[in-house]
Design a protein around this motif. Sequence first.
Motif, mmCIF file in Angstrom:
data_model
loop_
_atom_site.group_PDB
_atom_site.id
_atom_site.type_symbol
_atom_site.label_atom_id
_atom_site.label_comp_id
_atom_site.label_asym_id
_atom_site.label_seq_id
_atom_site.Cartn_x
_atom_site.Cartn_y
_atom_site.Cartn_z
ATOM 1 N N LEU A 1 5.080 -14.823 -10.194
ATOM 2 C CA LEU A 1 6.103 -14.117 -9.422
ATOM 3 C C LEU A 1 5.746 -12.641 -9.289
ATOM 4 O O LEU A 1 5.909 -12.041 -8.234
ATOM 5 C CB LEU A 1 7.475 -14.249 -10.094
ATOM 6 C CG LEU A 1 8.208 -15.585 -9.973
ATOM 7 C CD1 LEU A 1 9.623 -15.446 -10.511
ATOM 8 C CD2 LEU A 1 8.241 -16.084 -8.538
ATOM 9 N N LEU A 2 5.239 -12.057 -10.399
ATOM 10 C CA LEU A 2 4.899 -10.640 -10.377
ATOM 11 C C LEU A 2 3.712 -10.368 -9.449
ATOM 12 O O LEU A 2 3.578 -9.272 -8.904
ATOM 13 C CB LEU A 2 4.569 -10.152 -11.796
ATOM 14 C CG LEU A 2 5.742 -10.115 -12.774
ATOM 15 C CD1 LEU A 2 5.252 -9.800 -14.184
ATOM 16 C CD2 LEU A 2 6.782 -9.083 -12.334
ATOM 17 N N PHE B 1 4.471 -18.839 -14.689
ATOM 18 C CA PHE B 1 5.464 -18.664 -13.628
ATOM 19 C C PHE B 1 5.842 -17.188 -13.472
ATOM 20 O O PHE B 1 5.860 -16.647 -12.357
ATOM 21 C CB PHE B 1 6.691 -19.516 -13.950
ATOM 22 C CG PHE B 1 7.843 -19.345 -12.997
ATOM 23 C CD1 PHE B 1 7.716 -19.682 -11.658
ATOM 24 C CD2 PHE B 1 9.059 -18.859 -13.453
ATOM 25 C CE1 PHE B 1 8.778 -19.525 -10.784
ATOM 26 C CE2 PHE B 1 10.130 -18.713 -12.584
ATOM 27 C CZ PHE B 1 9.991 -19.046 -11.245
ATOM 28 N N VAL B 2 6.130 -16.518 -14.596
ATOM 29 C CA VAL B 2 6.533 -15.110 -14.537
ATOM 30 C C VAL B 2 5.390 -14.253 -13.979
ATOM 31 O O VAL B 2 5.599 -13.410 -13.096
ATOM 32 C CB VAL B 2 6.965 -14.612 -15.937
ATOM 33 C CG1 VAL B 2 7.167 -13.109 -15.947
ATOM 34 C CG2 VAL B 2 8.255 -15.307 -16.368
ATOM 35 N N VAL C 1 6.003 -21.194 -18.401
ATOM 36 C CA VAL C 1 6.907 -20.114 -18.003
ATOM 37 C C VAL C 1 6.151 -18.786 -17.933
ATOM 38 O O VAL C 1 6.418 -17.970 -17.051
ATOM 39 C CB VAL C 1 8.142 -20.033 -18.936
ATOM 40 C CG1 VAL C 1 9.095 -18.942 -18.478
ATOM 41 C CG2 VAL C 1 8.869 -21.368 -18.967
ATOM 42 N N SER C 2 5.179 -18.573 -18.849
ATOM 43 C CA SER C 2 4.367 -17.356 -18.757
ATOM 44 C C SER C 2 3.592 -17.334 -17.443
ATOM 45 O O SER C 2 3.536 -16.303 -16.761
ATOM 46 C CB SER C 2 3.384 -17.267 -19.932
ATOM 47 O OG SER C 2 4.090 -17.243 -21.141
ATOM 48 N N TRP D 1 3.655 -20.167 -1.110
ATOM 49 C CA TRP D 1 3.166 -20.282 -2.483
ATOM 50 C C TRP D 1 3.496 -21.658 -3.061
ATOM 51 O O TRP D 1 2.634 -22.340 -3.631
ATOM 52 C CB TRP D 1 3.792 -19.159 -3.329
ATOM 53 C CG TRP D 1 3.415 -19.194 -4.770
ATOM 54 C CD1 TRP D 1 2.192 -18.944 -5.304
ATOM 55 C CD2 TRP D 1 4.280 -19.491 -5.867
ATOM 56 N NE1 TRP D 1 2.234 -19.066 -6.672
ATOM 57 C CE2 TRP D 1 3.498 -19.396 -7.038
ATOM 58 C CE3 TRP D 1 5.635 -19.816 -5.983
ATOM 59 C CZ2 TRP D 1 4.031 -19.625 -8.309
ATOM 60 C CZ3 TRP D 1 6.164 -20.038 -7.246
ATOM 61 C CH2 TRP D 1 5.367 -19.939 -8.384
ATOM 62 N N LEU D 2 4.758 -22.123 -2.857
ATOM 63 C CA LEU D 2 5.196 -23.403 -3.420
ATOM 64 C C LEU D 2 4.516 -24.594 -2.754
ATOM 65 O O LEU D 2 4.472 -25.685 -3.328
ATOM 66 C CB LEU D 2 6.721 -23.544 -3.295
ATOM 67 C CG LEU D 2 7.566 -22.760 -4.300
ATOM 68 C CD1 LEU D 2 9.029 -22.807 -3.907
ATOM 69 C CD2 LEU D 2 7.391 -23.308 -5.713
ATOM 70 N N VAL E 1 11.233 -27.327 -18.806
ATOM 71 C CA VAL E 1 12.293 -26.347 -19.061
ATOM 72 C C VAL E 1 13.633 -27.053 -19.270
ATOM 73 O O VAL E 1 14.352 -26.767 -20.232
ATOM 74 C CB VAL E 1 12.387 -25.331 -17.900
ATOM 75 C CG1 VAL E 1 13.760 -24.657 -17.881
ATOM 76 C CG2 VAL E 1 11.298 -24.278 -18.022
ATOM 77 N N MET F 1 4.842 -26.301 -10.978
ATOM 78 C CA MET F 1 6.284 -26.040 -10.924
ATOM 79 C C MET F 1 7.104 -27.286 -11.262
ATOM 80 O O MET F 1 8.181 -27.193 -11.845
ATOM 81 C CB MET F 1 6.671 -25.509 -9.534
ATOM 82 C CG MET F 1 6.325 -24.052 -9.306
ATOM 83 S SD MET F 1 7.151 -22.926 -10.455
ATOM 84 C CE MET F 1 8.860 -23.081 -9.927
ATOM 85 N N LEU G 1 6.876 -27.579 -14.941
ATOM 86 C CA LEU G 1 7.741 -26.553 -15.516
ATOM 87 C C LEU G 1 9.205 -26.979 -15.467
ATOM 88 O O LEU G 1 9.930 -26.849 -16.457
ATOM 89 C CB LEU G 1 7.547 -25.222 -14.772
ATOM 90 C CG LEU G 1 8.465 -24.062 -15.172
ATOM 91 C CD1 LEU G 1 7.681 -22.754 -15.222
ATOM 92 C CD2 LEU G 1 9.645 -23.894 -14.224
ATOM 93 N N SER G 2 9.640 -27.506 -14.319
ATOM 94 C CA SER G 2 11.048 -27.896 -14.182
ATOM 95 C C SER G 2 11.413 -28.980 -15.189
ATOM 96 O O SER G 2 12.449 -28.896 -15.861
ATOM 97 C CB SER G 2 11.317 -28.400 -12.760
ATOM 98 O OG SER G 2 10.978 -27.406 -11.826
ATOM 99 N N VAL H 1 5.577 -22.043 -23.289
ATOM 100 C CA VAL H 1 4.764 -20.838 -23.480
ATOM 101 C C VAL H 1 3.761 -20.730 -22.333
ATOM 102 O O VAL H 1 3.601 -19.665 -21.717
ATOM 103 C CB VAL H 1 4.035 -20.868 -24.845
ATOM 104 C CG1 VAL H 1 3.036 -19.715 -24.940
ATOM 105 C CG2 VAL H 1 5.030 -20.782 -25.989
#
Lengths: 145, 128
Positions: free
Chosen positions: B44-45, B40-41, B37-38, B58-59, B75, B68, B71-72, B34
Motif C-alpha cells: 500500500l505504501l 500488504f502494508v 500483512v507486512s 494492482w488487485l 486474517v 490477498m 491474507l483474507s 507476519v
Amino acid sequence: MSRNPDRPLSPHLMHWKWGPHMLVSILHRMAGVGLAVVGGLLLAWWLLSAASGEAAYESFLDWFTVDSGAINIIGVIFCVGLTWAFFQHLFNGLRHFVLDMGAGYELKTNRRWALIVVWGAILATAGLWVWLLWPALVNISAGEF
Amino acid sequence: MGTGTGLGRVRGLGSAKQGAHHWWQQRLTAAGNVLLVSWFVLSLLRLPDLSYSVVTDWLSSPLVAIAMILLSANVFWHLRLGLQVVIEDYIENEATKLAVILLINFYAAGGAAVAIFSIAKIAFGGAA
C-alpha cells in the motif's frame, strides 16, 4: 476445594501491581481487538467497494478524504490508530514467539523486551506518519496550506 | 483420573484435549500474518495513490490477487481465534458468551467471503 473469595481468580487488572509485562499483555489484546473489528471491517469494505465499481469506491474514499483527495481527520484517526495497533500487535506477537520457545522469562529480560515493544510501536507509528505527511507538514510551515 | 483437578476428578473426564489445537492454529496464522500483512502494508505504501484505477489495477495482477486471498483467509481465521479467547476470558454469562461466539463466527466467515469474492471479481473481471 474451598477458595478464599477475596483472592482474584487470575492476574487481574484491579488487584495486581502494574508493570511493563502487564501493560504489554493488555495492549496486545486491545490492539488485537481493534485490528480484528475496525481493521477487518475496513478491509472487507475497501475490497467490496473496489469490486462494486468506481462510484462505490469513490464514496468509500469520500469518508476518509477531503475534496482535493488529501486524507481528512477521520482518515488520519483511523489510519494512525490502525498503524499503531498493527505495530504493537506485530512486535508483541514476535515477542510471544520467543516466549513460546521458553525464552525471555527472566524478570529483567522480560521487562526490557516489554518496554522495547511498547516504545518501538510508538516510534514506528510516529516515524511512518511523519514520513507520509511530510509534504503536507512542509507546506503548512511554508504557509501554503 | 486421581491426579487431575478437583473438578476433573469429580467429572472423571479431565480436559477436552483440544486446547493445543486452538493454540497451534493461532500461532500458524500469526506466522502467516507476519508475512502477509507486512507485505500488504508495504505494498500500500509503495502504490502511487489509493485511487480506483491504481487499486483495481494492482488487485488484478495474479500474484497480488493470490496473496490477498491468502491474507483474507488468514486474517479472518486469526481474528476469529483471537476474539474467541478474549470473549471466553471476560464474558461470564454462558448465554451471552454463546451468542457472542456465534456472532464472531458469522463475522469472520462473512468478512472472509466478502473479501475473497471481491478480490476474485476484480482479478477475473479485468481492470476497468
